[in-house]
Design a protein around this motif. Structure first.
Motif, PDB file in Angstrom:
ATOM      1  N   GLN A 249     -30.555  50.286   4.464  1.00 58.41           N
ATOM      2  CA  GLN A 249     -31.654  50.138   3.498  1.00 58.41           C
ATOM      3  C   GLN A 249     -31.143  49.623   2.156  1.00 58.41           C
ATOM      4  OE1 GLN A 249     -33.491  54.020   3.426  1.00 58.41           O
ATOM      5  NE2 GLN A 249     -34.729  53.604   5.240  1.00 58.41           N
ATOM      6  N   ASP A 250     -30.045  50.190   1.673  1.00 54.72           N
ATOM      7  CA  ASP A 250     -29.480  49.749   0.393  1.00 54.72           C
ATOM      8  C   ASP A 250     -29.042  48.292   0.454  1.00 54.72           C
ATOM      9  OD1 ASP A 250     -29.906  52.290  -0.565  1.00 54.72           O
ATOM     10  OD2 ASP A 250     -27.777  52.816  -0.750  1.00 54.72           O
ATOM     11  N   TYR A 251     -28.402  47.908   1.568  1.00 53.76           N
ATOM     12  CA  TYR A 251     -27.942  46.527   1.686  1.00 53.76           C
ATOM     13  C   TYR A 251     -29.122  45.562   1.744  1.00 53.76           C
ATOM     14  CZ  TYR A 251     -25.009  42.558   2.747  1.00 53.76           C
ATOM     15  OH  TYR A 251     -24.378  41.348   2.679  1.00 53.76           O
ATOM     16  N   ARG A 252     -30.138  45.925   2.497  1.00 50.96           N
ATOM     17  CA  ARG A 252     -31.339  45.077   2.568  1.00 50.96           C
ATOM     18  C   ARG A 252     -32.001  44.944   1.203  1.00 50.96           C
ATOM     19  NH1 ARG A 252     -33.993  47.038   8.242  1.00 50.96           N
ATOM     20  NH2 ARG A 252     -32.973  45.498   9.550  1.00 50.96           N
ATOM     21  N   LYS A 253     -32.011  46.017   0.435  1.00 47.12           N
ATOM     22  CA  LYS A 253     -32.608  45.983  -0.898  1.00 47.12           C
ATOM     23  C   LYS A 253     -31.790  45.084  -1.832  1.00 47.12           C
ATOM     24  CE  LYS A 253     -32.614  49.785  -3.271  1.00 47.12           C
ATOM     25  NZ  LYS A 253     -32.879  51.101  -3.856  1.00 47.12           N
ATOM     26  N   ASN A 254     -30.471  45.193  -1.756  1.00 50.11           N
ATOM     27  CA  ASN A 254     -29.595  44.379  -2.611  1.00 50.11           C
ATOM     28  C   ASN A 254     -29.542  42.921  -2.179  1.00 50.11           C
ATOM     29  OD1 ASN A 254     -28.965  46.599  -4.178  1.00 50.11           O
ATOM     30  ND2 ASN A 254     -27.109  47.071  -3.027  1.00 50.11           N
ATOM     31  N   GLU A 255     -29.737  42.674  -0.897  1.00 49.01           N
ATOM     32  CA  GLU A 255     -29.696  41.310  -0.361  1.00 49.01           C
ATOM     33  C   GLU A 255     -31.077  40.961   0.202  1.00 49.01           C
ATOM     34  OE1 GLU A 255     -27.173  39.418  -0.866  1.00 49.01           O
ATOM     35  OE2 GLU A 255     -25.705  40.931  -1.438  1.00 49.01           O
ATOM     36  N   SER A 256     -32.083  41.013  -0.634  1.00 47.91           N
ATOM     37  CA  SER A 256     -33.462  40.814  -0.180  1.00 47.91           C
ATOM     38  C   SER A 256     -33.726  39.394   0.325  1.00 47.91           C
ATOM     39  CB  SER A 256     -34.443  41.164  -1.305  1.00 47.91           C
ATOM     40  OG  SER A 256     -34.162  40.380  -2.440  1.00 47.91           O
ATOM     41  N   ASP A 257     -32.837  38.459   0.011  1.00 53.42           N
ATOM     42  CA  ASP A 257     -33.016  37.082   0.486  1.00 53.42           C
ATOM     43  C   ASP A 257     -32.578  36.890   1.948  1.00 53.42           C
ATOM     44  OD1 ASP A 257     -30.367  37.601  -0.359  1.00 53.42           O
ATOM     45  OD2 ASP A 257     -29.959  35.453  -0.568  1.00 53.42           O
ATOM     46  N   MET A 258     -31.964  37.915   2.538  1.00 51.70           N
ATOM     47  CA  MET A 258     -31.488  37.815   3.915  1.00 51.70           C
ATOM     48  C   MET A 258     -32.605  38.174   4.886  1.00 51.70           C
ATOM     49  SD  MET A 258     -28.368  36.833   3.691  1.00 51.70           S
ATOM     50  CE  MET A 258     -27.842  37.067   5.360  1.00 51.70           C
ATOM     51  N   PRO A 259     -32.802  37.369   5.943  1.00 52.92           N
ATOM     52  CA  PRO A 259     -33.828  37.707   6.941  1.00 52.92           C
ATOM     53  C   PRO A 259     -33.397  38.928   7.760  1.00 52.92           C
ATOM     54  CG  PRO A 259     -32.607  35.765   7.619  1.00 52.92           C
ATOM     55  CD  PRO A 259     -32.127  36.113   6.232  1.00 52.92           C
ATOM     56  N   ASP A 260     -34.371  39.687   8.230  1.00 52.82           N
ATOM     57  CA  ASP A 260     -34.073  40.889   9.013  1.00 52.82           C
ATOM     58  C   ASP A 260     -33.457  40.568  10.368  1.00 52.82           C
ATOM     59  OD1 ASP A 260     -34.873  42.700   7.117  1.00 52.82           O
ATOM     60  OD2 ASP A 260     -36.909  42.887   7.895  1.00 52.82           O
ATOM     61  N   SER A 261     -33.922  39.524  11.007  1.00 53.87           N
ATOM     62  CA  SER A 261     -33.447  39.192  12.338  1.00 53.87           C
ATOM     63  C   SER A 261     -32.230  38.277  12.252  1.00 53.87           C
ATOM     64  CB  SER A 261     -34.563  38.501  13.124  1.00 53.87           C
ATOM     65  OG  SER A 261     -34.086  38.146  14.393  1.00 53.87           O
ATOM     66  N   GLN A 262     -31.125  38.757  12.769  1.00 49.14           N
ATOM     67  CA  GLN A 262     -29.880  37.988  12.764  1.00 49.14           C
ATOM     68  C   GLN A 262     -29.289  37.981  14.172  1.00 49.14           C
ATOM     69  OE1 GLN A 262     -28.300  36.424  10.094  1.00 49.14           O
ATOM     70  NE2 GLN A 262     -30.197  36.790   9.007  1.00 49.14           N
ATOM     71  N   ALA A 263     -30.084  37.593  15.154  1.00 56.42           N
ATOM     72  CA  ALA A 263     -29.657  37.648  16.562  1.00 56.42           C
ATOM     73  C   ALA A 263     -28.377  36.861  16.799  1.00 56.42           C
ATOM     74  CB  ALA A 263     -30.775  37.147  17.468  1.00 56.42           C
ATOM     75  N   TRP A 264     -28.222  35.703  16.175  1.00 63.36           N
ATOM     76  CA  TRP A 264     -27.025  34.886  16.411  1.00 63.36           C
ATOM     77  C   TRP A 264     -25.770  35.593  15.910  1.00 63.36           C
ATOM     78  CZ3 TRP A 264     -23.940  33.138  12.402  1.00 63.36           C
ATOM     79  CH2 TRP A 264     -24.485  33.238  11.106  1.00 63.36           C
ATOM     80  N   VAL A 265     -25.887  36.352  14.827  1.00 61.41           N
ATOM     81  CA  VAL A 265     -24.713  37.061  14.303  1.00 61.41           C
ATOM     82  C   VAL A 265     -24.399  38.266  15.175  1.00 61.41           C
ATOM     83  CG1 VAL A 265     -23.714  38.186  12.280  1.00 61.41           C
ATOM     84  CG2 VAL A 265     -25.311  36.325  11.965  1.00 61.41           C
ATOM     85  N   ILE A 266     -25.442  38.955  15.641  1.00 57.13           N
ATOM     86  CA  ILE A 266     -25.235  40.112  16.509  1.00 57.13           C
ATOM     87  C   ILE A 266     -24.560  39.676  17.804  1.00 57.13           C
ATOM     88  CG2 ILE A 266     -26.449  41.860  17.890  1.00 57.13           C
ATOM     89  CD1 ILE A 266     -28.436  42.088  15.522  1.00 57.13           C
TER      90      ILE A 266
ATOM     91  N   GLU B 165     -22.961  33.480   5.784  1.00 52.19           N
ATOM     92  CA  GLU B 165     -22.422  34.036   7.025  1.00 52.19           C
ATOM     93  C   GLU B 165     -21.775  35.394   6.770  1.00 52.19           C
ATOM     94  OE1 GLU B 165     -19.674  33.054  10.926  1.00 52.19           O
ATOM     95  OE2 GLU B 165     -20.006  31.475   9.453  1.00 52.19           O
ATOM     96  N   GLY B 166     -21.107  35.548   5.642  1.00 54.79           N
ATOM     97  CA  GLY B 166     -20.515  36.837   5.300  1.00 54.79           C
ATOM     98  C   GLY B 166     -21.569  37.913   5.132  1.00 54.79           C
ATOM     99  N   LYS B 167     -22.657  37.592   4.446  1.00 50.32           N
ATOM    100  CA  LYS B 167     -23.752  38.551   4.272  1.00 50.32           C
ATOM    101  C   LYS B 167     -24.426  38.835   5.600  1.00 50.32           C
ATOM    102  CE  LYS B 167     -24.819  37.300  -0.508  1.00 50.32           C
ATOM    103  NZ  LYS B 167     -25.860  36.750  -1.399  1.00 50.32           N
TER     104      LYS B 167
END
Length: 186
Positions: A57-74, A148-150
């Protein structure tokens, strides 16, 4: 049914009795020597579930520009999950390696994440065997690609949070009577 007579009959009877006795008395308790009790494991899993959710939750709040779905990274950086017990040590070691990488080489973030990851690593240490070697984690190449790091960090935190929710739920369901007793002791 085949009838066995002669000296093999007592030997078969002895073999069956000894193997049954051995299996009963050597049944795994899912508690490594000097490891946590069932109630302690339940508390550790509760803490890990809460910490992993808070980290995400904290990371999502701090990096609000990142999309929730990151299937390719997973898919690129799959994180294993575990069930508490002696066999979990390797997966816990891999999870710890990935979590360490989420805090490495990052100076543009508040210290809160580092502290929470340190707490998570400490809790995970309580669940793994001390003799387990440290695992290595595959991370994005340091090509300066911040996205990519985020994405890597978000994928690790997302998978870890899901893992802890599943592990805690499965552990609690597998020991309903013990879990109720643990809850009453607090």
């Amino acid at each position: 049914m085949i009838s066995v007579t002669g000296p093999t009959k007592p030997a078969l009877m002895l073999l069956c009795c000894v193997s049954a006795w051995t299996s009963i008395h050597t049944f795994p308790t899912d508690r490594p020597s000097n490891g946590p009790t069932v109630c302690e494991v339940q508390l550790i899993l509760k803490n890990l579930d809460n910490l992993s959710t808070q980290l995400l939750q904290d990371y999502r709040k701090n990096e609000s520009d990142m999309p929730d779905s990151q299937a390719w990274v997973i898919q690129k950086y799959p994180l294993p999950c575990f069930t508490p017990g002696p066999q979990a040590s390797h997966n816990i070691s891999v999870i710890q390696a990935y979590l360490r990488k989420t805090t490495a080489d990052r100076t543009d973030r508040a210290d809160r994440m580092d502290g929470m990851v340190a707490d998570v690593l400490e809790q995970l240490d309580k669940l793994k065997d001390d003799s387990t070697p440290e695992a290595l984690a595959t991370t994005p190449a340091s090509s300066g690609d911040a996205y990519e790091g985020k994405s890597f960090i978000l994928a690790v935190l997302h998978q870890f949070s899901g893992c802890m929710a599943e592990t805690r739920e499965a552990f609690t369901k597998s020991l309903p009577k013990e879990g109720q007793r643990c809850s009453l002791m607090k």
